[in-house]
Scaffold this motif. Structure first.
Motif, short mmCIF file in Angstrom:
data_model
loop_
_atom_site.label_atom_id
_atom_site.label_comp_id
_atom_site.label_asym_id
_atom_site.label_seq_id
_atom_site.Cartn_x
_atom_site.Cartn_y
_atom_site.Cartn_z
N HIS A 198 0.88 -1.18 -0.33
CA HIS A 198 0.60 -0.16 0.19
C HIS A 198 1.07 1.13 0.02
O HIS A 198 1.11 2.19 -0.75
N ILE A 199 2.05 1.27 0.45
CA ILE A 199 3.03 2.76 0.76
C ILE A 199 3.41 2.37 -0.43
O ILE A 199 3.14 3.53 -1.08
N HIS A 200 4.14 2.13 -1.24
CA HIS A 200 4.35 1.57 -2.45
C HIS A 200 3.48 2.15 -3.52
O HIS A 200 3.69 2.85 -3.93
N THR A 206 2.30 10.59 -4.91
CA THR A 206 2.88 11.46 -4.55
C THR A 206 4.44 11.61 -4.59
O THR A 206 4.70 12.92 -4.30
N GLY A 207 5.03 11.05 -5.26
CA GLY A 207 6.48 10.95 -5.26
C GLY A 207 6.96 10.34 -3.95
O GLY A 207 6.34 10.14 -2.98
N SER A 208 8.13 9.33 -4.12
CA SER A 208 9.00 8.71 -3.11
C SER A 208 9.41 9.25 -2.02
O SER A 208 9.70 8.73 -0.43
N ASP A 209 9.33 10.62 -2.29
CA ASP A 209 10.17 10.99 -0.54
C ASP A 209 8.85 11.73 0.47
O ASP A 209 10.08 12.26 1.27
N PHE A 210 7.88 11.34 -0.16
CA PHE A 210 6.54 12.63 1.05
C PHE A 210 6.23 11.48 2.07
O PHE A 210 6.26 12.02 2.65
N TRP A 219 6.74 5.35 9.82
CA TRP A 219 6.43 5.65 8.68
C TRP A 219 6.08 6.95 8.76
O TRP A 219 5.75 7.09 10.26
N LEU A 220 6.64 8.14 8.36
CA LEU A 220 5.44 9.28 8.98
C LEU A 220 5.71 10.36 7.42
O LEU A 220 6.30 10.15 6.68
N VAL A 221 4.81 11.70 8.13
CA VAL A 221 5.45 12.49 6.89
C VAL A 221 5.21 14.44 7.64
O VAL A 221 5.12 14.14 8.24
#
Length: 223
Positions: A198-200, A206-210, A219-221
């Motif tokens: 799902h995260i992939h 969103t872009g790999s760095d978001f 994980w975090l934003v």
């Protein structure tokens, strides 16, 4: 999450308090119905969720449930989870008809109690704005879509839930277990790598760095 536990069994109450406190909840305890009413009516101690035992020494828990629901007609609605040894179908139906949001019978597993509380928290959490924006990413909570630099993408339910959790809490790291708890219902089976998939998929939109990975933590934003 501020939880009011209404339970007169000292050993059980301490066990529930210790279990829930381990996941960063604030737990208040009332051993009498009248004490609980005072806590609920006071804005300073009013909880987010109530766990209610029906076998109280000073009043029947069903009467207390009715008083709680009557109070909520002029106040903020507080989800109530009834936790009781009354396991007859008639008791469950009565409790739900009187306004309980969930009904769990004793004996019970702590993991199930915690999962049911998370469901109630998700249901009761208000959405203040349809759009949550961080950087060049905007999440629309009404349409389950994200916008990146003017380009729109739709999100399946679980991808949406993951991204919503992270964007509502920028800077907070969520572990694998915490995200699984928020995305899946308590009785669902979860494949070992489903969260990573799902995260992939979210990162492709969103872009790999978001969404940032903290190795071994979660994980975090970042806003």
């Amino acid at each position: 999450m501020n939880i009011l536990l209404i339970e007169d069994d000292d050993l059980l109450a301490r066990g529930i308090q210790n279990a829930l406190a381990d996941v960063h909840n604030s737990i208040s305890l009332a051993t009498r119905g009248r004490q609980a009413i005072q806590l609920i009516r006071d804005p300073a101690t009013c909880p987010d969720i109530i766990i209610l035992d029906l076998g109280l020494p000073d009043m029947d828990g069903m009467d207390l449930l009715r008083q709680i629901k009557t109070h909520q007609k002029t106040s903020t609605k507080i989800p109530v989870l009834v936790l009781t040894a009354r396991d007859r179908v008639e008791d469950k139906v009565l409790g739900l008809d009187e306004g309980a949001d969930d009904y769990l019978t004793k004996p019970f597993e702590v993991e199930e109690l915690m999962a049911r509380l998370r469901v109630l928290e998700r249901r009761s959490k208000p959405v203040l704005d349809e759009n949550i924006a961080i950087g060049n990413i905007t999440l629309n909570t009404a349409s389950y879509t994200i916008s990146k630099d003017g380009e729109n993408f739709s999100l399946p339910r679980r991808e949406f839930s993951i991204l919503l959790t992270l964007m509502e809490n920028p800077g907070r790291v969520f572990s694998r277990e915490q995200l699984i708890d928020r995305v899946y219902e308590w009785d669902e089976e979860v494949c070992s790598n489903s969260l990573d998939v799902h995260i992939h998929n979210i990162r492709k939109k969103t872009g790999s760095d978001f969404i940032r990975s903290i190795r071994g933590v979660g994980w975090l934003v970042v806003k």
